[in-house]
Design a protein around this motif. Sequence first.
Motif, mmCIF file in Angstrom:
data_model
loop_
_atom_site.group_PDB
_atom_site.id
_atom_site.type_symbol
_atom_site.label_atom_id
_atom_site.label_comp_id
_atom_site.label_asym_id
_atom_site.label_seq_id
_atom_site.Cartn_x
_atom_site.Cartn_y
_atom_site.Cartn_z
ATOM 1 N N ALA A 145 0.832 -1.202 0.000
ATOM 2 C CA ALA A 145 0.000 0.000 0.000
ATOM 3 C C ALA A 145 0.870 1.258 0.000
ATOM 4 O O ALA A 145 0.592 2.221 -0.732
ATOM 5 N N GLU A 146 1.927 1.247 0.808
ATOM 6 C CA GLU A 146 2.829 2.404 0.838
ATOM 7 C C GLU A 146 3.544 2.575 -0.494
ATOM 8 O O GLU A 146 3.718 3.701 -0.984
ATOM 9 N N ALA A 147 3.969 1.474 -1.095
ATOM 10 C CA ALA A 147 4.693 1.548 -2.365
ATOM 11 C C ALA A 147 3.792 2.070 -3.484
ATOM 12 O O ALA A 147 4.216 2.906 -4.298
ATOM 13 N N CYS A 194 6.286 -5.736 1.663
ATOM 14 C CA CYS A 194 5.485 -6.668 2.468
ATOM 15 C C CYS A 194 3.994 -6.351 2.423
ATOM 16 O O CYS A 194 3.574 -5.337 1.876
ATOM 17 N N ASP A 195 3.216 -7.252 3.022
ATOM 18 C CA ASP A 195 1.769 -7.117 3.161
ATOM 19 C C ASP A 195 1.076 -7.040 1.792
ATOM 20 O O ASP A 195 0.407 -6.065 1.452
ATOM 21 N N TYR A 196 1.238 -8.112 1.023
ATOM 22 C CA TYR A 196 0.596 -8.213 -0.287
ATOM 23 C C TYR A 196 -0.912 -8.397 -0.128
ATOM 24 O O TYR A 196 -1.360 -9.064 0.808
ATOM 25 N N PRO A 197 -1.704 -7.858 -1.045
ATOM 26 C CA PRO A 197 -3.130 -8.196 -1.034
ATOM 27 C C PRO A 197 -3.302 -9.713 -1.015
ATOM 28 O O PRO A 197 -2.554 -10.442 -1.670
ATOM 29 N N VAL A 198 -4.283 -10.190 -0.288
ATOM 30 C CA VAL A 198 -4.416 -11.631 -0.056
ATOM 31 C C VAL A 198 -4.611 -12.388 -1.366
ATOM 32 O O VAL A 198 -4.202 -13.549 -1.485
ATOM 33 N N SER A 199 -5.182 -11.753 -2.363
ATOM 34 C CA SER A 199 -5.372 -12.420 -3.656
ATOM 35 C C SER A 199 -4.055 -12.661 -4.380
ATOM 36 O O SER A 199 -4.003 -13.454 -5.332
ATOM 37 N N GLU A 200 -2.982 -11.983 -3.943
ATOM 38 C CA GLU A 200 -1.660 -12.141 -4.553
ATOM 39 C C GLU A 200 -0.727 -12.955 -3.663
ATOM 40 O O GLU A 200 0.488 -12.840 -3.765
#
Length: 351
Positions: free
Chosen positions: A171-173, A239-245
């Motif tokens: 999200a930050e990226a 880090c913290d990829y969307p769960v679909s990924e």
Amino acid sequence: MPELQPSPWWSPDRHADRRPFLIARNRITTAVRAWFEARDFVEVETPALQVSPGNEAHLHAFATEAIGPGGGRSPLYLRTSPEFAAKKLLAAGEIRTFELARVWRNRERGPLHHPEFTLLEWYRVGETYETLMADCAGLLAVAAEAAGTDVLSFRGLSIDPLADPQRLTLAEAFDRFAKIDLLATVEADGATDRDALAAAAAGIAVRVAPDDTWADVFSRVLVEKIEPRLGRERATILCDYPVSEAALARPKAADPRVAERFELYACGVELANCFGELTDPAEQRRRFEIEMAEKTRVYGERYPVDEDFLTALARMPDASGGALGLDRLVMLAAGASHIEQVLWAPVAEAP
């Protein structure tokens, strides 16, 4: 007059040019083994032949078949990673394992890709994926020390392998490098809003095709706008990829829209992919089916599900696991520009 072809890798002059990289590879491999053994990891060996090569839509396997003593035939695949077998060992009772696994991926060839390569894969039972972030930082330092260098470098970029990696969420990226509110396109249950992400991508001149899925648009923004900005001066942990990924990672307790997945980047190069492991076999089956439906849609084929793996997953304890491309790590530590410079015997290229 036809253009002369480059000499093969085994010609003495070409081998002499590559040999310093190959000797560095040996030193790095020895140092990596020692690093894991000093931390009470057990080195394991898992089979290259599998009933399923993995169930990710855009990973392509090499297929073969087993012929039984009576002549019966059954399909097998060369593994794209050792993950399924490694997790079965965790279900069997192993606590910390690592493997320097030879793996195969079809449709992949280029400066950073080879159809046969070495994947360093390791697991920690009862430990969080944040621990793997520290592991990744340690492995960068180990590789640099073994290669006798104080920088990792690739295509004019260099980083300090001893510096603490930068941590950046997806999200930050997306906000920093693409001015996109990524999580505004992800629902609480992980469902995604394709049209919202497509509109945002089009607004920053990223091409969007009418048949692109949310995942297609996500990947294109990531590749074009974000990845080239990662791992400069110091490594980046994305880090913290969307769960679909994150088909094999568990959702984060604090925000189920994202998963316990991170990737390690250095000099703009993706080096590692790490998870807090999903251990729910029903959820894992559901995700595999989604991935295989997408593979069927795009490529017209699908791979079987390893039912034995799903059975073992029900007995597997909470764990975290990582996979790091050893060849790429050697490239950066030795200063190579092409993956074939760090492979002792590259696979011949199809005409």
